[in-house]
Scaffold this motif. Structure first.
Motif, short mmCIF file in Angstrom:
data_model
loop_
_atom_site.label_atom_id
_atom_site.label_comp_id
_atom_site.label_asym_id
_atom_site.label_seq_id
_atom_site.Cartn_x
_atom_site.Cartn_y
_atom_site.Cartn_z
N CYS A 224 0.86 -1.19 0.00
CA CYS A 224 0.00 0.00 0.00
C CYS A 224 0.90 1.23 0.00
O CYS A 224 1.67 1.43 0.93
N GLU A 238 -7.86 -5.00 -8.53
CA GLU A 238 -7.75 -3.81 -7.68
C GLU A 238 -6.90 -4.16 -6.47
O GLU A 238 -7.10 -5.21 -5.85
N VAL A 240 -6.46 -3.58 -2.76
CA VAL A 240 -7.22 -3.04 -1.63
C VAL A 240 -6.38 -3.23 -0.39
O VAL A 240 -5.95 -4.34 -0.09
N CYS A 241 -6.13 -2.13 0.33
CA CYS A 241 -5.32 -2.24 1.54
C CYS A 241 -6.17 -2.72 2.71
O CYS A 241 -7.31 -2.29 2.87
N ASP A 245 -7.78 2.69 4.10
CA ASP A 245 -8.87 2.56 3.13
C ASP A 245 -8.41 2.78 1.68
O ASP A 245 -9.18 3.15 0.82
N TRP A 246 -7.13 2.54 1.43
CA TRP A 246 -6.58 2.73 0.10
C TRP A 246 -7.07 1.67 -0.89
O TRP A 246 -7.06 0.48 -0.58
N GLU A 247 -7.50 2.13 -2.07
CA GLU A 247 -7.87 1.20 -3.14
C GLU A 247 -7.35 1.77 -4.44
O GLU A 247 -7.47 2.98 -4.67
N ARG A 250 -4.49 -2.30 -9.63
CA ARG A 250 -3.29 -3.01 -9.21
C ARG A 250 -2.03 -2.53 -9.95
O ARG A 250 -0.97 -2.33 -9.37
N ASN A 253 -1.13 0.96 -8.98
CA ASN A 253 -0.62 0.88 -7.61
C ASN A 253 0.86 0.48 -7.61
O ASN A 253 1.68 1.05 -6.88
N ARG A 281 -5.94 9.65 -4.58
CA ARG A 281 -6.97 8.64 -4.32
C ARG A 281 -8.10 8.63 -5.36
O ARG A 281 -8.49 7.59 -5.86
#
Ligand SMILES: [Zn+2]
Length: 315
Positions: A224, A238, A240-241, A245-247, A250, A253, A281
């Motif tokens: 993350c 995706e 997702v942490c 709440d990080w999304e 992929r 990221n 974000r």
């Protein structure tokens, strides 16, 4: 067939007349057909002639040019290298933007050629020699078509980075991830287009004085960028942490983590830019082609690239 160092052949850079002495006063003479593109290299006298190799159907000529010293970066474009795109972030001062650079359908080109080769192999199963030749030709065509697409991308990326006085940040594909190689890494290492796009970016950046920073790709797809937590399980499309709440997509990221690694290892870059993943974000991902158009050098070479680069790569 024959390899000659630069003292042992003579080439008229203007006319393309090539002479290779063989024995005493005897030698071979060849008139090389020079295209505009070839001339652009030969006319540039800062490029020295290197070795010359003759193989059936080809004359391979090495040209050398000293690369300028890279500038100190004021910004950065960091991307994760995927099968069909480069994905990541462009950062300039405090402003950053998510971006994706489609590789022009490289994957579908490869799929088409794969099917064609398989068909050829069954159809010409009886004649090994013909089959071999046809398959080789298919292979060459595929590589050229892929290369041509990659050249547009690598060229645009380097021009854009240069316009921003930016560094280009990539994964180091020769490093393995932590511990044993993951399946992802193995796939990446075996992928020719990935290595090829890196090779192109690096030599073009080198000639343009654009610094290239390479970082260890370990964990880039599983970390993350906002809080640093890692996922040890499989990450889907995706990221997702689990800790904050990080999304994020992929691939994008992974690009953000690649930038973070570069900032951690490169002081000059860390001083020049400020990266706050949180601010990204809710950003939309923009195709880098739009960025190219904003910058200088949106000009594309419609043709000649394939031929030219083949010539340069092999020649
Ligand atoms: Zn997090």
């Amino acid at each position: 067939m024959l390899k000659a160092e630069n003292q042992s052949y003579w080439l008229d850079r203007e006319t393309g007349r090539l002479r290779i002495p063989v024995h005493g006063t005897e030698g071979i003479q060849i008139r090389l057909p020079l295209s505009e593109w070839h001339r652009s290299f030969l006319d540039d006298l800062s490029r020295e002639l290197g070795s010359l190799t003759l193989v059936p159907g080809k004359v391979l000529l090495v040209v050398r040019k000293e690369a300028p010293t890279p500038y100190n970066p004021l910004s950065a474009i960091a991307v994760d290298t995927n099968e069909d795109s480069l994905d990541g972030v462009a950062i300039e001062g405090k402003a950053s933007r998510l971006l994706t650079l489609p590789l022009g359908g490289v994957r579908s080109v490869q799929a088409t050629h794969f099917r064609r080769r398989r068909r050829l192999a069954t159809k010409k199963a009886n004649d090994r020699r013909i089959r071999r030749n046809l398959l080789d030709r298919e292979g060459r065509r595929e590589r050229n078509r892929v290369k041509q697409r990659l050249h547009l991308v690598s060229k645009g990326l380097v021009q854009r980075a240069r316009a921003l006085k930016g560094a280009i940040v990539l994964e180091d594909l020769t490093l393995h991830g932590a511990g044993s190689r993951s399946r992802r890494m193995n796939r990446r290492l075996s992928s020719w287009p990935r290595r090829e796009i890196h090779r192109q970016i690096e030599y073009k950046a080198g000639l343009a004085g654009v610094p290239v920073i390479k970082v260890n790709p370990a964990w880039t797809s599983k970390t993350c960028p906002a809080c640093g937590a890692r996922r040890r399980d499989r990450v889907g499309k995706e990221f997702v942490c689990l800790m904050c709440d990080w999304e994020m997509d992929r691939q994008i990221n992974a690009g953000l983590n690649i930038l973070k690694s570069a900032l951690a290892s490169n002081e000059a870059l860390a001083r020049a830019v400020r990266f706050q993943p949180g601010a990204l974000r809710d950003d939309v991902v923009i195709p880098l082609y739009d960025l190219f158009r904003e910058g200088e050098g949106a000009r594309e070479e419609p043709s000649g690239v394939e031929l030219g680069e083949t010539w340069r790569d092999t020649v």
